[in-house]
Scaffold this active site. Structure first.
Site, PDB file in Angstrom:
ATOM      1  N   PRO A  27       0.837  -1.210   0.000  1.00 46.88           N
ATOM      2  CA  PRO A  27       0.000   0.000   0.000  1.00 46.88           C
ATOM      3  C   PRO A  27       0.867   1.254   0.000  1.00 46.88           C
ATOM      4  O   PRO A  27       1.839   1.345   0.748  1.00 46.88           O
ATOM      5  CB  PRO A  27      -0.796  -0.139   1.304  1.00 46.88           C
ATOM      6  CG  PRO A  27      -0.865  -1.605   1.546  1.00 46.88           C
ATOM      7  CD  PRO A  27       0.452  -2.145   1.063  1.00 46.88           C
ATOM      8  N   GLU A  28       0.525   2.191  -0.861  1.00 50.26           N
ATOM      9  CA  GLU A  28       1.283   3.430  -0.953  1.00 50.26           C
ATOM     10  C   GLU A  28       0.528   4.550  -0.249  1.00 50.26           C
ATOM     11  O   GLU A  28      -0.529   4.342   0.342  1.00 50.26           O
ATOM     12  CB  GLU A  28       1.572   3.745  -2.417  1.00 50.26           C
ATOM     13  CG  GLU A  28       2.428   2.664  -3.086  1.00 50.26           C
ATOM     14  CD  GLU A  28       3.066   3.138  -4.376  1.00 50.26           C
ATOM     15  OE1 GLU A  28       3.338   4.355  -4.497  1.00 50.26           O
ATOM     16  OE2 GLU A  28       3.295   2.312  -5.266  1.00 50.26           O
ATOM     17  N   ARG A  55       0.928 -11.564   5.632  1.00 53.71           N
ATOM     18  CA  ARG A  55       2.392 -11.719   5.536  1.00 53.71           C
ATOM     19  C   ARG A  55       3.136 -11.248   6.781  1.00 53.71           C
ATOM     20  O   ARG A  55       4.340 -11.418   6.887  1.00 53.71           O
ATOM     21  CB  ARG A  55       2.904 -10.976   4.303  1.00 53.71           C
ATOM     22  CG  ARG A  55       2.282 -11.472   3.011  1.00 53.71           C
ATOM     23  CD  ARG A  55       2.851 -10.736   1.819  1.00 53.71           C
ATOM     24  NE  ARG A  55       2.078 -11.007   0.607  1.00 53.71           N
ATOM     25  CZ  ARG A  55       2.299 -10.426  -0.559  1.00 53.71           C
ATOM     26  NH1 ARG A  55       3.264  -9.526  -0.681  1.00 53.71           N
ATOM     27  NH2 ARG A  55       1.549 -10.728  -1.606  1.00 53.71           N
ATOM     28  N   HIS A  66      -5.447 -14.508  10.254  1.00 55.92           N
ATOM     29  CA  HIS A  66      -4.456 -13.440  10.160  1.00 55.92           C
ATOM     30  C   HIS A  66      -4.926 -12.125  10.793  1.00 55.92           C
ATOM     31  O   HIS A  66      -4.380 -11.066  10.490  1.00 55.92           O
ATOM     32  CB  HIS A  66      -4.070 -13.216   8.702  1.00 55.92           C
ATOM     33  CG  HIS A  66      -3.477 -14.428   8.058  1.00 55.92           C
ATOM     34  ND1 HIS A  66      -2.288 -14.991   8.460  1.00 55.92           N
ATOM     35  CD2 HIS A  66      -3.929 -15.210   7.039  1.00 55.92           C
ATOM     36  CE1 HIS A  66      -2.015 -16.046   7.722  1.00 55.92           C
ATOM     37  NE2 HIS A  66      -2.987 -16.209   6.858  1.00 55.92           N
ATOM     38  N   ARG A 107      24.065  14.739  -7.211  1.00 55.90           N
ATOM     39  CA  ARG A 107      23.653  13.342  -7.036  1.00 55.90           C
ATOM     40  C   ARG A 107      23.562  12.647  -8.394  1.00 55.90           C
ATOM     41  O   ARG A 107      22.921  13.141  -9.309  1.00 55.90           O
ATOM     42  CB  ARG A 107      22.315  13.268  -6.315  1.00 55.90           C
ATOM     43  CG  ARG A 107      22.396  13.773  -4.870  1.00 55.90           C
ATOM     44  CD  ARG A 107      21.094  13.513  -4.162  1.00 55.90           C
ATOM     45  NE  ARG A 107      21.134  13.986  -2.788  1.00 55.90           N
ATOM     46  CZ  ARG A 107      20.915  13.216  -1.726  1.00 55.90           C
ATOM     47  NH1 ARG A 107      20.648  11.939  -1.893  1.00 55.90           N
ATOM     48  NH2 ARG A 107      20.949  13.714  -0.508  1.00 55.90           N
TER      49      ARG A 107
END
Length: 270
Positions: free
Chosen positions: A2-3, A109, A90, A151
């Site tokens: 999930p972002e 997970r 879970h 960079r």
């Protein structure tokens, strides 16, 4: 994983049910998450939830004294249950409120997190040192241009670095770079201030749009009411390798950059 938009969607989904409510009981069924769940989380019992906020991909639940940190990990999700059913395999922890509502965390997970925070929440080792929020006034083209000078790493990796800016994950980095017309492999130090101006606007636009649409429909993500997000139907380049670019018709390319699959248009992005 999930972002930021998925986490923000989750926050907005659970906040009306939790804010100003008192936690009656903290139930931890399996403390073996990404980090062991500390016994201190029980200190939340009897306390009122006074503020809920997001910092990057972390959810912060501020209590009258101290607070709780939740991270969804790879596959975690939160549910607001008006009538809690028997926990499933879970379902690792519950926050039971005095009004009978239950906030339940499910994570097949076990890469999520449930940790205790002291009153100075931002000093926690997971939070200090994080970059600005991409939707905040601190995230500007001048900031990116100044920070990127010298960079050599790819600009995609640069904007995905949480110490530079938080919450710009793989999907939205690919989308924003396409919208700004910047090749994901271009060295961050070789991007002009003008192009960073476009990129900042694109990052904000893609994240705000995804939040409005409920986040992306990732396989493991459903938002707090159990409904999937819809933004994945509108992705411009991510996971579209071999398909026509929606702007120029060229084939969308795929390349691994920084161990992550990246998608871009070789014509539109330079």
């Amino acid at each position: 994983m999930p972002e930021l938009p998925e986490v923000e969607t989750t926050l907005r989904g659970i906040e009306p049910h939790l804010l100003k409510q008192t936690i009656a009981r903290v139930v931890v069924r399996d403390p073996r998450l990404r980090w062991p769940v500390p016994a201190e989380v029980s200190r939340a019992e009897g306390q009122q939830l006074v503020r809920l906020q997001r910092r990057g991909k972390y959810l912060l639940l501020k209590l009258q004294q101290g607070g709780l940190l939740i991270h969804l990990g790879m596959s975690g999700s939160l549910r607001v249950l008006q009538h809690p059913a028997t926990p499933k395999k879970h379902d690792h922890f519950d926050l039971e409120l005095q009004n009978g509502v239950c906030l339940r965390f499910n994570d097949p997970r076990r890469f999520g997190a449930f940790l205790w925070l002291d009153d100075d929440m931002q000093s926690h080792e997971l939070l200090r040192g994080l970059g600005p929020e991409p939707l905040s006034a601190d995230f500007t083209a001048d900031y990116l241009y100044r920070t990127s000078r010298g960079r050599k790493l790819a600009v995609k990796n640069f904007i995905m670095n949480g110490h530079i800016v938080v919450g710009v994950g793989n999907i939205y980095a690919s989308e924003a770079l396409f919208m700004a017309g910047i090749h994901p492999q271009r060295a961050a130090g070789r991007v002009s201030r003008q192009r960073y101006e476009s990129l900042v606007g694109a990052i904000r636009d893609v994240l705000e749009h995804a939040i409005r649409r409920g986040g992306t429909t990732l396989r493991d993500f459903v938002n707090s009411d159990g409904a999937p997000g819809y933004f994945a139907q509108e992705l411009l380049v991510y996971d579209r390798a071999g398909n026509d670019c929606l702007q120029c018709g060229a084939k969308i390319a795929q390349k691994v950059i920084g161990q992550r699959s990246s998608y871009y248009c070789p014509v539109c992005q330079r």
